[in-house]
Write an enzyme that holds these catalytic residues in place. Structure first.
Site, short mmCIF file in Angstrom:
data_model
loop_
_atom_site.label_atom_id
_atom_site.label_comp_id
_atom_site.label_asym_id
_atom_site.label_seq_id
_atom_site.Cartn_x
_atom_site.Cartn_y
_atom_site.Cartn_z
N ASP A 45 0.87 -1.19 0.00
CA ASP A 45 0.00 0.00 0.00
C ASP A 45 0.90 1.24 0.00
O ASP A 45 2.09 1.16 0.30
CB ASP A 45 -0.92 0.01 1.23
CG ASP A 45 -1.83 1.23 1.24
OD1 ASP A 45 -2.42 1.54 0.18
OD2 ASP A 45 -1.95 1.90 2.28
N SER A 46 0.30 2.37 -0.32
CA SER A 46 1.06 3.62 -0.31
C SER A 46 1.42 4.03 1.13
O SER A 46 2.32 4.85 1.32
CB SER A 46 0.22 4.72 -0.95
OG SER A 46 -1.04 4.81 -0.31
N CYS A 108 -3.72 -1.06 -2.04
CA CYS A 108 -3.97 0.35 -2.36
C CYS A 108 -4.92 0.45 -3.56
O CYS A 108 -4.61 -0.07 -4.64
CB CYS A 108 -2.64 1.01 -2.68
SG CYS A 108 -2.77 2.73 -3.14
N GLU A 188 -6.04 9.54 8.79
CA GLU A 188 -4.67 9.45 9.33
C GLU A 188 -4.57 10.19 10.66
O GLU A 188 -3.85 9.79 11.57
CB GLU A 188 -3.68 10.07 8.34
CG GLU A 188 -3.55 9.30 7.06
CD GLU A 188 -2.20 8.64 6.89
OE1 GLU A 188 -1.21 9.14 7.44
OE2 GLU A 188 -2.16 7.60 6.19
N CYS A 222 -11.21 3.53 -1.12
CA CYS A 222 -9.91 4.01 -0.65
C CYS A 222 -9.64 3.31 0.68
O CYS A 222 -10.56 3.13 1.49
CB CYS A 222 -9.96 5.53 -0.46
SG CYS A 222 -8.49 6.19 0.36
N HIS A 224 -8.44 4.24 3.35
CA HIS A 224 -8.65 5.00 4.59
C HIS A 224 -10.13 5.16 4.96
O HIS A 224 -10.44 5.46 6.11
CB HIS A 224 -8.04 6.39 4.44
CG HIS A 224 -6.54 6.39 4.46
ND1 HIS A 224 -5.79 5.68 3.56
CD2 HIS A 224 -5.67 6.99 5.30
CE1 HIS A 224 -4.51 5.86 3.83
NE2 HIS A 224 -4.40 6.66 4.88
N1 DGL Z 1 -3.98 3.90 -0.29
C1 DGL Z 1 -4.64 4.92 -1.08
C2 DGL Z 1 -5.88 4.30 -1.75
O1 DGL Z 1 -6.42 3.31 -1.30
C3 DGL Z 1 -5.06 6.11 -0.24
C4 DGL Z 1 -3.88 6.95 0.23
C5 DGL Z 1 -3.10 7.55 -0.92
O2 DGL Z 1 -3.61 8.45 -1.60
O3 DGL Z 1 -1.97 7.11 -1.11
O4 DGL Z 1 -6.30 4.80 -2.76
#
Ligand code: DGL
Length: 305
Positions: A45-46, A108, A188, A222, A224
């Site tokens: 993931d990012s 992600c 976050e 997403c 989050h």
């Molecule tokens: N992990 C990203 C997503 O699920 C969200 C956070 C980001 O923008 O890196 O799209």
């Protein structure tokens, strides 16, 4: 569920995955079977958001070892160009390949929307699962011909990944997508309820509410957004169902491993290794909320891609 489940239910996604699974079978014929099955699943993931997917994977696959990589140094991906997101995702995948993974789960949404095919090429013959197809499946399961509202990052919305994935499974569906970038920061920060969260979610959803558009289903597209599920459900109101892709992705992973003969035969509890590209202290503080358990900075290995 029978083994056919993912072949049928994920028919839109299984062209590449199916090829990869057959590639794995050939690959395994050359490998020690036990060694292949004992390898960890890589999750990428990012940042820390993909730990919601890790949580679901641990529930669905309690005997599998997991190695998670959060590219915290380059978060967020959602506001970046497709070229940069692809490059970052490929570099993260190289790092996980070096850990000897047997399956890659791209937790992600943004990287799944942008780079899934490139990552499949890179991982060949091993399988790669993204979260968009499973998320679309969860949405379509709420009812055929439904009205779906996808909440996601700018990059995911720009590519229309959820739109295409839902339409591929249900041509009669009505799909609208809305970029809600600020919700990433809210989650976050841990501001996931109360007046601030409700105010910001309302600001994003107001045009939808004003237009008297009542979706049947809201898709949390997403990593989050599951942390804001209650607030989102409260603002959208009515009988709208709110879905995310974490548990459907974990279920899909279970079927892919079983079909490829790669499920870990061990009855011991699986391990979890946590890698990040920056900020062990922040990762542990924020990531603990996504994973649903306390983490210490010493639990996180900082790596360079
Ligand atoms: N992990 C990203 C997503 O699920 C969200 C956070 C980001 O923008 O890196 O799209």
């Amino acid at each position: 569920m029978p083994r056919l489940f993912h072949r049928l239910a994920f028919s839109g996604a299984t062209g590449a995955t199916g090829d990869a699974v057959h590639g794995v079978l050939r690959h395994n014929a050359r490998m020690n079977d036990h060694e292949a099955r004992s390898r960890p699943i890589g999750v990428f993931d990012s940042g820390v958001g993909g730990l919601t997917v890790v949580k679901a994977l641990r529930e669905a696959l309690p005997h599998e070892d997991l190695v998670y990589l959060g590219d915290t140094a380059r978060l967020p991906y959602g506001t970046k160009s497709a070229v940069s997101i692809s490059r970052y995702a490929c570099q993260a995948t190289v790092h996980l390949q070096k850990q000897g993974i047997k399956l890659l789960v791209v937790a992600c949404n943004t990287a799944s929307a942008v780079a899934l095919e490139a990552l499949r090429q890179q991982m060949r013959p091993l399988p790669v699962i993204g979260v968009v197809e499973p998320g679309a499946k969860a949405a379509v399961a709420t009812g055929l011909g439904g009205a779906h509202l996808v909440l996601a990052t700018e990059a995911t919305v720009r590519l229309g990944a959820y739109h295409d994935a839902i339409k591929a499974q249900d041509a009669g569906a009505d799909v609208r997508e809305l970029a809600c970038e600020l919700l990433v920061s809210l989650a976050e920060e841990g501001w996931t309820d109360g007046a601030i969260a409700t105010g910001i979610v309302t600001r994003y959803l107001q045009p939808i509410v004003d237009a008297s558009y009542q979706p049947d289903c809201v898709i949390l597209g997403c990593t989050h957004f599951p942390l804001l599920r209650e607030v989102i459900a409260g603002v959208i109101g009515g009988g709208t169902v709110v879905v995310d892709s974490a548990s459907t992705t974990a279920e899909f992973a279970r079927h892919v491993l079983a079909d490829a003969g790669l499920a870990n035969a061990s009855s011991a509890a699986g391990s979890l290794r946590l890698l990040a590209t920056d900020g062990a202290t922040r990762f542990s503080r924020v990531g603990g909320r996504f994973l649903g358990e306390r983490l210490a900075a010493s639990d996180i290995e900082i790596v360079d891609l």
